[in-house]
Motif scaffolding. Structure first.
Motif, PDB file in Angstrom:
ATOM      1  N   SER A  87       0.834  -1.210   0.000  1.00  0.00           N
ATOM      2  CA  SER A  87       0.000   0.000   0.000  1.00  0.00           C
ATOM      3  C   SER A  87       0.866   1.256   0.000  1.00  0.00           C
ATOM      4  CB  SER A  87      -0.973  -0.003   1.178  1.00  0.00           C
ATOM      5  OG  SER A  87      -0.290  -0.158   2.397  1.00  0.00           O
ATOM      6  N   TYR A  88       1.979   1.225   0.713  1.00  0.00           N
ATOM      7  CA  TYR A  88       2.921   2.346   0.724  1.00  0.00           C
ATOM      8  C   TYR A  88       3.369   2.662  -0.709  1.00  0.00           C
ATOM      9  CZ  TYR A  88       7.120   5.012   2.017  1.00  0.00           C
ATOM     10  OH  TYR A  88       8.072   5.982   2.142  1.00  0.00           O
ATOM     11  N   LEU A 120       0.499   4.057   8.372  1.00  0.00           N
ATOM     12  CA  LEU A 120       0.896   4.130   6.974  1.00  0.00           C
ATOM     13  C   LEU A 120       0.915   5.577   6.500  1.00  0.00           C
ATOM     14  CD1 LEU A 120       1.396   2.987   4.080  1.00  0.00           C
ATOM     15  CD2 LEU A 120      -1.102   2.845   3.877  1.00  0.00           C
TER      16      LEU A 120
END
Length: 148
Positions: A87-88, A120
């Motif tokens: 996701s980063y 995140l």
């Protein structure tokens, strides 16, 4: 891990979004339904999908927020692929896409108690801001912003 850009109509994206919604409903319950209209795909989205051997495993998207900003939405990684930085990296790729399109800021709305998402976004240098729009008086969510 391969990625492709697509849009909000892509069936693979919609499949991942359904998984995301199911996971949230299991965790939070029917209270989540108050956000259904906010999460509808009324506006065009730039979508990025991540694949492992032709199987979609993660997604993220943004929509235009205003003339200078985008809002990131529907960030999701299947459970068995989490904690790998997917996701980063998807958000970083989308930020680059937004910059190329002339945008200067990005927004994110997430659950106040969604610690993995908060960590995140903080790692990506998003900062807490006052809640906006329909979230102004909603103490179950937080709003974040970043200059991209």
């Amino acid at each position: 891990m391969d990625t492709i850009y697509t849009d909000e109509k892509d069936e693979r994206f919609l499949k991942l979004v359904a998984e995301l919604d199911n996971e949230y409903y299991e965790r939070i319950g029917d209270e989540l339904s108050k956000y259904d209209s906010y999460n509808e795909f009324k506006d065009p989205h730039v979508v990025i999908l991540a694949f492992d051997n032709d199987i979609e495993v993660a997604c993220a998207s943004y929509r235009i927020f205003d003339n200078e900003s985008v809002e990131f939405k529907r960030v999701y990684v299947r459970k068995e692929y989490r904690k790998r930085g997917i996701s980063y990296n998807l958000i970083l790729q989308l930020e680059k896409s937004a910059i190329k399109s002339g945008f200067r800021h990005s927004y994110i709305v997430t659950g106040k108690n969604n610690q993995p998402a908060r960590k995140l976004y903080e790692k990506l240098n998003y900062e807490l801001i006052d809640n906006f729009g329909q979230f102004k008086d909603d103490d179950t969510v937080i709003c974040m912003k970043k200059k991209i």
